[in-house]
Scaffold this active site. Structure first.
Site, PDB file in Angstrom:
ATOM      1  CG  HIS A   1      -3.584   1.341  -8.742  1.00  0.00           C
ATOM      2  ND1 HIS A   1      -4.925   1.187  -8.498  1.00  0.00           N
ATOM      3  CD2 HIS A   1      -3.119   2.193  -7.797  1.00  0.00           C
ATOM      4  CE1 HIS A   1      -5.266   1.924  -7.462  1.00  0.00           C
ATOM      5  NE2 HIS A   1      -4.196   2.542  -7.018  1.00  0.00           N
TER       6      HIS A   1
ATOM      7  CG  HIS B   1      -2.093   0.893   1.149  1.00  0.00           C
ATOM      8  ND1 HIS B   1      -2.282   1.803   0.127  1.00  0.00           N
ATOM      9  CD2 HIS B   1      -3.144   1.092   2.001  1.00  0.00           C
ATOM     10  CE1 HIS B   1      -3.380   2.502   0.352  1.00  0.00           C
ATOM     11  NE2 HIS B   1      -3.917   2.101   1.483  1.00  0.00           N
TER      12      HIS B   1
ATOM     13  CG  ASP C   1       3.172   4.922  -3.996  1.00  0.00           C
ATOM     14  OD1 ASP C   1       3.051   5.950  -3.317  1.00  0.00           O
ATOM     15  OD2 ASP C   1       2.483   3.901  -3.819  1.00  0.00           O
TER      16      ASP C   1
END
Length: 370
Positions: A263, A224, A315
């Site tokens: 994702h 996560h 990210d």
């Protein structure tokens, strides 16, 4: 495919768990909808505090309302001395997210209306928590690392103060703008694990601090929020474009999961937030006159698309932006949580306002009749 009542769906993938008026990931149109607005569009026109107001109040603020919110957050900057004492008692091996989690949990003891679940009370504590989170996030890290705490600067806007507390230097206009944009892009993202965790806890009529404490624990996981730290570690390990490509190819050959790509929702396209951060990375590299990190990231992006059909998530490009802003790697995920707290509080409030206790069932695969 129609799911029957007793169908087993690993990871609850595709299962609708809640009705919400907060946000939606529209993957077909490549939009992240926040209370009716496109988050990507908001990131080019509005500030993080604008989106905080939107998430908690339901509308974008006027100029006067934005200013009032900034003042409200500044009024909540300071931490109780007891919280600082608690942080000083933590072992020096403590992860900054565990320090963050501990402080948030301990703040519940200072809320004299803790059992009040009303909309007004929940909004009040959301703003109080958001004001304190920069000090919680930065000083838990500094205390654990035997560094002196940094006091907030009430003369700086919310995001600028946050970055100042991290680096100890007042940010340039570009640095403040990019950091604010980063907070905005992380502020809300529909129903990831941490948000689901917070809603599950809130559904028991537990308080906001408890729900956020659970969300921190969820976000700490490498699958996560921890992915941004892993991305920067890969970039630093490689050190050059060629070595980064080799590192990725070696990981693919060993069938290792590569953080920053793929994702659960964005399956065949780049996370639209990643594209915004990619542009921010370009700006920082141009200002510094060193494009190595951008070159490495773009080479990795190409390799992963060609070899695996995987595309960057937020990210992947957020990590080098954090680095270029002078932010220590262990603070990446705590900052992610700090920005996401606005969305989490909105979800907790919504859960309390229209609650149903989460109580799923299982598919039993154990023995019988022993």
């Amino acid at each position: 495919m129609m799911k029957t009542k007793d169908a087993f769906v690993p990871g609850l993938e595709g299962v609708i768990a809640s009705e919400t008026g907060i946000s939606l990931l529209d993957t077909e149109l490549e939009k992240i909808i926040i209370r009716g607005y496109d988050l990507i569009d908001l990131s080019t026109r509005k500030t993080y505090t604008d989106v905080v107001y939107l998430l908690l109040e339901g509308t974008l603020p006027s100029k006067a309302e934005r200013q009032a919110l900034e003042e409200k957050l500044k009024g909540n900057y300071q931490l109780p001395a007891t919280i600082m004492d608690v942080l000083k008692l933590l072992p020096k091996e403590t992860h900054p997210m565990d320090g963050q989690r501990t402080a948030i949990s301990a703040l519940a003891g200072f809320d004299l209306a803790l059992d009040d679940r009303s909309l007004e009370a929940n909004k009040h504590r959301a703003y109080d928590l958001l004001g304190k989170l920069p000090a919680v996030t930065v000083n838990s890290y500094r205390i654990i690392n035997n560094e002196n705490p940094i006091d907030p600067d009430p003369l700086l806007p919310y995001s600028s103060n946050f970055l100042y507390m991290i680096t100890g230097e007042k940010p340039t206009e570009l640095e403040a703008e990019i950091f604010d944009r980063l907070l905005l892009l992380y502020s809300e993202h529909e129903m990831p694990n941490s948000t689901f965790t917070s809603r599950v806890i809130a559904s028991t009529q537990s308080d906001m601090y408890g729900a956020l404490t659970g969300a921190v624990a969820s976000l700490k996981g490498s699958l996560h929020g921890g992915a941004n730290e892993a991305v920067m570690c890969m970039l630093n390990e490689a050190g050059s474009v060629d070595q980064f490509v080799t590192l990725l190819e070696d990981k693919m050959q060993r069938k290792e999961k590569i953080m920053g790509f793929g994702h659960r929702v964005y399956m065949k396209k780049m996370d639209p937030r990643a594209a915004i951060m990619k542009e921010s990375l370009k700006q920082l590299c141009e200002r510094k006159g060193d494009s190595q990190l951008l070159d490495m990231c773009e080479a990795g992006e190409t390799v992963m698309a060609q070899e695996k059909g995987l595309y960057p998530n937020l990210d992947y490009y957020a990590a080098p932006v954090y680095w270029m802003l002078g932010i220590p790697i262990p603070l990446y995920t705590p900052i992610f949580f700090s920005s996401r707290t606005a969305g989490l509080c909105a979800h907790i409030i919504e859960q309390h306002e229209n609650n149903r206790l989460f109580r799923p069932r299982v598919k039993y695969i154990g023995e019988r009749n022993l």
